[in-house]
Write a protein that holds these residues in place. Structure first.
Motif, short mmCIF file in Angstrom:
data_model
loop_
_atom_site.label_atom_id
_atom_site.label_comp_id
_atom_site.label_asym_id
_atom_site.label_seq_id
_atom_site.Cartn_x
_atom_site.Cartn_y
_atom_site.Cartn_z
N TRP A 46 -3.87 0.76 -4.63
CA TRP A 46 -3.97 -0.65 -5.04
C TRP A 46 -5.43 -0.98 -5.26
O TRP A 46 -6.23 -0.98 -4.34
N VAL A 62 0.40 -7.90 -0.76
CA VAL A 62 0.06 -7.10 -1.93
C VAL A 62 0.98 -7.42 -3.10
O VAL A 62 0.54 -7.68 -4.23
N TRP A 63 2.28 -7.44 -2.85
CA TRP A 63 3.24 -7.70 -3.93
C TRP A 63 3.19 -9.16 -4.38
O TRP A 63 3.40 -9.46 -5.56
N ALA A 65 9.92 -6.76 0.76
CA ALA A 65 8.65 -7.37 0.35
C ALA A 65 8.64 -7.70 -1.14
O ALA A 65 8.20 -8.78 -1.54
N SER A 102 5.32 -5.85 8.36
CA SER A 102 4.80 -5.44 7.05
C SER A 102 4.26 -6.64 6.26
O SER A 102 4.59 -6.85 5.10
N ARG A 105 11.55 -1.86 3.92
CA ARG A 105 10.42 -2.78 3.98
C ARG A 105 9.90 -3.12 2.58
O ARG A 105 9.62 -4.28 2.27
N LYS A 106 9.78 -2.09 1.74
CA LYS A 106 9.26 -2.32 0.40
C LYS A 106 10.22 -3.19 -0.41
O LYS A 106 9.80 -4.13 -1.10
N TYR A 151 1.13 -7.10 5.25
CA TYR A 151 0.18 -6.73 4.19
C TYR A 151 0.92 -6.31 2.92
O TYR A 151 0.49 -6.66 1.81
N GLN A 152 2.01 -5.59 3.06
CA GLN A 152 2.76 -5.19 1.88
C GLN A 152 3.31 -6.41 1.15
O GLN A 152 3.32 -6.47 -0.08
N SER A 203 10.98 2.73 5.47
CA SER A 203 9.89 2.42 4.54
C SER A 203 10.42 1.77 3.27
O SER A 203 9.85 0.80 2.76
N ASN A 214 3.33 -4.13 12.79
CA ASN A 214 3.51 -3.13 11.74
C ASN A 214 4.91 -3.18 11.16
O ASN A 214 5.11 -2.92 9.97
#
Length: 396
Positions: free
Chosen positions: A378, A297-298, A253, A291, A249-250, A293-294, A246, A288
């Protein structure tokens, strides 16, 4: 709103007190849901009033700070209001009826029940739960902000320990020199994205690379006796494996989104319905793992921070349409090269990225970006689609 996170250090007794506070939080939230189901609370104000009644009725609930109890009721009302919104908007499928929580992992305090040390390296919780003083360790510096700017403090339990999150009320904005570049992005599974200039970024596939270790950790959990200490240790190791993925991935991103936004003045991207795409059982794991969508978002968050334009484009037909002459060239997913009768021969994703940029530049503009709110969710202003006007943009 900014969210700063610090690792907390303390004694085992203090961490047990945090676990107890988290259980009380879960109890109050579930109790609030039950009150709403029984018709005894029909608004947030009524739920807030019931928090005091619950504290008088249950001694363990009275140990938690009053504002922390209200924050727990807020979580319940957030689920209820989301259900109401889905019903009003007539969203197809399940509307998200509020469910009782089984595994709460955080407790949230508002402006009371805690005190930050003058050196900003420790925090003391002053309610009756007995958490006491916890040391903080992190890379952020809280000296830049006044204590009254900290609107909420959240204690979060993770596989590798306990963390303290500070929700700081401040508007973040940075200025960079205009680059004069515009770009369109087409995300994919083979490459993470391909831009309209033909640049391809490799898909990191963090889950795929860690699958062997994950399977080994799962086998260890399944072999241990349920309820034993060894099973608990095995579950903790498994949780750390997933937590690492996790965080990978963050990190990917955030860094990639910041690079894209600072390098371009206008960024057009696909407005994908990833939830529906993940229903394909053959590609769900890969979708998935990517990632997307993440990353979006960023990218939209940094678009707001740096004052750049981000445009959401409806992706229908971008892979089939020729970016040079506009003729539709039908092709399956296995066909990776776009060949048109006009002489245009490009990679499939490169052609789609050029179409995305073309559609994005045809719109009036875009001001919708993502920003953190106090509940660490968010809050989103909807992206302006190609061909739409800014007057059609609404807040979700």
């Amino acid at each position: 709103m900014l969210i700063f996170e610090f690792k907390t250090y303390g004694k085992a007794k203090q961490f047990n007190a945090i676990d107890e506070a988290i259980r009380v939080t879960q109890f109050i939230r579930n109790k609030s849901i039950r009150l709403w189901m029984d018709g005894e609370a029909k608004s947030w104000v009524e739920l807030s009033r019931h928090c005091a009644v619950i504290a008088k009725e249950f001694d363990f609930a009275n140990k938690l700070n009053s504002m922390a109890r209200q924050a727990s009721a807020e979580r319940a009302w957030a689920a209820i209001s989301r259900f109401y919104d889905h019903c009003k908007k007539q969203i197809p499928g399940k509307k998200g009826f509020p469910q009782f929580q089984k595994d709460c992992r955080s407790v949230e305090y508002k402006t009371s029940g805690w005190k930050l040390a003058e050196n900003r390296k420790s925090i003391t919780f002053t309610d009756k739960c007995g958490i006491g003083k916890l040391k903080l360790k992190g890379t952020r510096d809280l000296h830049f902000y006044q204590p009254d700017q900290i609107k909420r403090v959240r204690l979060v339990k993770r596989a590798d320990g306990y963390y303290a999150q500070f929700c700081i009320s401040v508007d973040r904005s940075e200025s960079v020199e205009p680059s004069g570049n515009v770009i369109g992005l087409d995300v994919g599974l083979k490459e993470f994205y391909t831009d309209s200039d033909g640049l391809m970024v490799e898909n990191p596939r963090f889950l795929r690379k860690s699958e062997r270790r994950l399977k080994k950790a799962h086998r260890r959990v399944s072999k241990r006796v349920k309820g034993s200490n060894n099973r608990g240790k095995a579950r903790q190791i498994l949780g750390k494996r997933h937590l690492k993925i996790s965080r990978q991935r963050k990190d990917h991103a955030v860094k990639l989104a910041r690079c894209v936004i600072t390098s371009n003045d206008v960024v057009a991207y696909e407005d994908l319905s990833i939830k529906n795409m993940a229903k394909n059982h053959c590609l769900a794991k890969s979708i998935n793992d990517a990632s997307w969508y993440q990353f979006r978002v960023w990218m939209e968050y940094f678009g707001k921070v740096f004052g750049k334009i981000t445009i959401a484009v409806i992706p229908n037909g971008t892979s089939q349409e020729c970016s040079q002459c506009g003729v539709v060239v039908k092709k399956g997913l296995s066909t990776r090269t776009h060949v048109c009768q006009c002489g245009c021969e490009l990679d499939r994703d490169h052609n789609a990225a050029r179409n995305i940029l073309s559609r994005g530049m045809s719109t009036v503009g875009h001001t919708g970006t993502f920003a953190l709110d106090a509940s660490n969710a968010w809050g989103e202003d909807t992206s302006t689609h190609a061909g739409a006007t800014l007057l059609e943009q609404v807040t979700s």
